[in-house]
Design a protein around this motif. Structure first.
Motif, mmCIF file in Angstrom:
data_model
loop_
_atom_site.group_PDB
_atom_site.id
_atom_site.type_symbol
_atom_site.label_atom_id
_atom_site.label_comp_id
_atom_site.label_asym_id
_atom_site.label_seq_id
_atom_site.Cartn_x
_atom_site.Cartn_y
_atom_site.Cartn_z
ATOM 1 N N ASN A 508 0.810 -1.225 0.000
ATOM 2 C CA ASN A 508 0.000 0.000 0.000
ATOM 3 C C ASN A 508 0.841 1.273 0.000
ATOM 4 O OD1 ASN A 508 -2.572 -1.203 0.047
ATOM 5 N ND2 ASN A 508 -2.294 -1.714 2.219
ATOM 6 N N PRO A 509 0.259 2.354 -0.527
ATOM 7 C CA PRO A 509 0.939 3.646 -0.412
ATOM 8 C C PRO A 509 0.851 4.158 1.028
ATOM 9 C CG PRO A 509 -1.243 3.950 -1.355
ATOM 10 C CD PRO A 509 -1.049 2.456 -1.183
ATOM 11 N N VAL A 510 1.617 5.175 1.325
ATOM 12 C CA VAL A 510 1.602 5.743 2.682
ATOM 13 C C VAL A 510 1.208 7.225 2.602
ATOM 14 C CG1 VAL A 510 3.364 4.148 3.525
ATOM 15 C CG2 VAL A 510 4.070 6.380 2.640
ATOM 16 N N PRO A 511 0.661 7.744 3.703
ATOM 17 C CA PRO A 511 0.286 9.154 3.700
ATOM 18 C C PRO A 511 1.482 10.068 3.936
ATOM 19 C CG PRO A 511 -0.246 8.148 5.822
ATOM 20 C CD PRO A 511 0.297 7.049 4.956
ATOM 21 N N ILE A 512 1.365 11.288 3.462
ATOM 22 C CA ILE A 512 2.277 12.343 3.925
ATOM 23 C C ILE A 512 1.423 13.576 4.202
ATOM 24 C CG2 ILE A 512 2.930 12.929 1.522
ATOM 25 C CD1 ILE A 512 5.638 13.964 2.781
ATOM 26 N N ALA A 513 1.650 14.165 5.370
ATOM 27 C CA ALA A 513 0.911 15.377 5.757
ATOM 28 C C ALA A 513 1.915 16.462 6.094
ATOM 29 C CB ALA A 513 0.036 15.086 6.968
ATOM 30 N N ILE A 514 1.636 17.680 5.667
ATOM 31 C CA ILE A 514 2.472 18.819 6.075
ATOM 32 C C ILE A 514 1.575 19.864 6.718
ATOM 33 C CG2 ILE A 514 4.354 18.561 4.408
ATOM 34 C CD1 ILE A 514 2.926 20.585 2.591
ATOM 35 N N GLY A 515 2.152 20.632 7.627
ATOM 36 C CA GLY A 515 1.351 21.672 8.269
ATOM 37 C C GLY A 515 2.129 22.343 9.382
#
Ligand SMILES: O=C(O)[C@H](O)COP(=O)(O)O
Ligand SMILES: [Mn+2]
Ligand SMILES: [Mn+2]
Length: 562
Positions: A508-515
């Motif tokens: 599966n792909p993985v998430p990336i979050a920025i903030g």
């Protein structure tokens, strides 16, 4: 600031980013084994309820997206290869995709170059009078080793003069389904029988489950390596069998037994003598290509001075690794295939450009955010600019019994580092999704995922306090799917009608979050990189530190819009 990289004098100076400021505190958080999958009862992240991680999803597509973490996107031979920590952290830290160990070994075997190199010539000297011992993980998981590579190598070595071969097997059940060790042992027995037909004296000599015998990592528990040593070198183990197949089958019948934790055993002849202890004049090859879980044994096999456990006997052998497992330590000094030369990693660049860096995880993943992140390199680039903190992992307690692991302790260390104002980058790995996921215990994995979510909350809160930026991502999937599935995605059942539990990583792909408050409102994920992967993260982080990435890095995930 010139220094050597890739044989050239390298200029470490990074160009300023035209729009993004310097000086922000950036938390880079890697959730180990945390992929994205449809919500259902086998998705432990979904069942756990992870409010912090879920809150990031609302930022999609500008501040939350998915990236690839498996197969060719991380340098593995094919897109059926699940991701893993080594290749994942290599890609995250290096910002480029390198052909990885698995692929390099495939190429060397296919071309026959493996038999022409110095490593093979070195061990070949023992073939006339000694035994060739092969020690490694017996599976087709492709994370640490592959059975087809072992098969090709045994055949090739025998054609190049090996007359007596002993295999010391480590059963898997972690990168592959539990119970598959029986089939792999059968296959290996058949291969060895074929070699015997050709006049080669070839046998399995010892064995044990990878997590209990030999394959510890980051010096968490040397007893694991000692148990293996006793069986492989001394020919001593609590269990003795006439055949490896019988050993694996019998030992699996014990209550709670599984492939990962089988006790050590040795194979004995009619007189009860071990068939293949390692002796003076023998050649030894550790056939794992991945370093982390075999380098401790490499030390025991190679170092004259060694005090981690009593080896009792230190045989005079010729030892080669499938690869060199540690480029800094030059360990082992002989190897069959050259490892990828990962140079000019983002960590090294950033330190050269004044970015003070803090990295932390617990023991079982400490090398991931340091050694793997830095291109399989031990130690600091510049001790004055960096601090690496290892939180000791629990020893001797299965991860499903303590599924919280050290997530909160790591988060507290990160928080402290963020609030101290001493660091520009605070990088951590939170291990639970992966380590508990590998146990196959769904309930415990759910607890582990909750702990990770809380840890992320603590880190993000600290970033809020200092006006910083966070980058939250993962290295590959694991906890988001605990069921083995058919091609259509339906869970597969075993012969008793129970769902087959998937202890391994996923595709599966993985998430990336920025903030974070330090992230300018004008920054968002680009829309033109649908196939981006882990290797795109390094340039992204460099940008957020106020620099442009080197030209040969995979492109940044972000753009600045007016
Ligand atoms: O070594 C292990 O624990 C598994 O084989 C792979 O897990 P990792 O790639 O997440 O370390
Ligand atoms: Mn991992
Ligand atoms: Mn793992």
């Amino acid at each position: 600031m010139g220094s050597r990289a890739g044989g050239e004098i390298n200029n470490w100076k990074l160009a300023d980013h035209p729009k993004l400021p310097k000086g922000k505190t950036i938390a880079v958080v890697v959730l180990d084994g945390w992929g994205e999958a449809p919500p259902n009862q086998y998705n432990c992240i979904h069942v756990a309820g992870t409010p912090t991680m879920d809150s990031f999803k609302k930022g999609a597509p500008k501040r939350w997206r998915l990236i690839k973490a498996h197969g060719t996107a991380v340098g593995l031979p094919g897109d059926d290869d699940m991701g893993n920590s080594e290749v994942g952290h290599n890609a995250l830290g290096a910002g480029r995709i390198y052909a990885q160990g698995a692929k390099l070994v495939d190429l060397a075997l296919a071309s026959g170059k493996i038999y022409e190199g110095d490593g093979f010539k070195y061990i070949r000297e023992c073939f006339e009078n000694g035994t060739l011992h092969l020690i490694g993980l017996l599976s087709d998981g492709g994370v640490h080793s592959r059975l087809d590579q072992l098969e090709l190598f045994m055949k090739g070595a025998s054609e190049h003069g090996a007359k007596r071969i002993r295999v010391h097997i480590l059963t898997d059940g972690r990168d592959v389904l539990d119970g598959t060790s029986i089939g792999f042992t059968e296959t290996l027995e058949k291969d060895l029988a074929q070699l015997r037909e050709k006049g080669i004296d070839a046998k399995i000599a010892s064995g044990g489950g990878r997590m209990y015998v030999t394959m510890d990592r980051y010096e968490n528990d040397w007893n694991v390596v000692k148990r293996g040593w006793d069986a492989q070198v001394l020919g001593e183990a609590p269990h003795k069998f006439k055949s490896a197949l019988e050993a694996v089958k019998k030992l699996r019948e014990e209550p709670n037994a599984n492939d990962q934790y089988l006790p050590p055993f040795v194979i004995v002849d009619e007189n009860g003598n071990p068939v293949g202890p390692i002796k003076d004049g023998d050649a030894v090859v550790t056939f794992n290509f991945r370093a982390d879980r075999i380098v401790m044994l490499a030390k025991a096999l190679e170092y004259e001075n060694f005090d981690k456990f009593d080896r009792v006997r230190f045989p005079k052998i010729r030892y080669a690794g499938m690869l060199q497992y540690d480029g800094e330590l030059k360990l082992p000094s002989h190897f069959l295939v050259s490892p990828p030369e990962i140079e000019r990693t983002s960590g090294e660049y950033l330190v050269h450009n004044g970015i003070r860096t803090f990295a932390c995880s617990e023991t079982v993943k400490f090398g991931h955010v340091t050694f793997f992140w830095n291109g399989n390199r031990s130690g600091y680039f510049n001790p004055e600019m960096e601090k690496y903190v290892e939180v000791p992992s629990d020893i001797g307690i299965p991860f499903n019994v303590q599924p919280n692991m050290k997530a909160l302790e790591i988060a507290e260390k990160a928080k402290e580092a963020i609030l101290s104002g001493k660091f520009h980058q605070v990088r951590v790995n939170l291990a639970n999704g992966d380590m508990v996921g590998h146990t196959g215990d769904i309930k415990a994995t759910i607890v582990g995922c909750k702990a990770v979510d809380e840890a992320v909350r603590i880190i993000v809160d600290a970033i809020e306090q200092v006006g910083g930026i966070y980058v939250i991502t993962a290295d590959h999937g694991n906890a988001e799917d605990m069921a083995k599935r058919d091609k259509s995605g339906k869970p597969l059942l075993d012969k008793n009608g129970n769902v087959q539990i998937l202890t391994s990583h996923t595709l599966n792909p993985v998430p990336i979050a920025i903030g974070g408050p330090g992230l300018a409102p004008s920054v968002r994920f680009r829309g033109d990189l649908p196939n981006a992967g882990l290797a795109n993260v390094a340039a992204t982080v460099m940008n957020l530190h106020g620099f442009q990435a080197p030209n040969d890095y995979e492109p940044t995930l972000i753009e600045v819009v007016e």
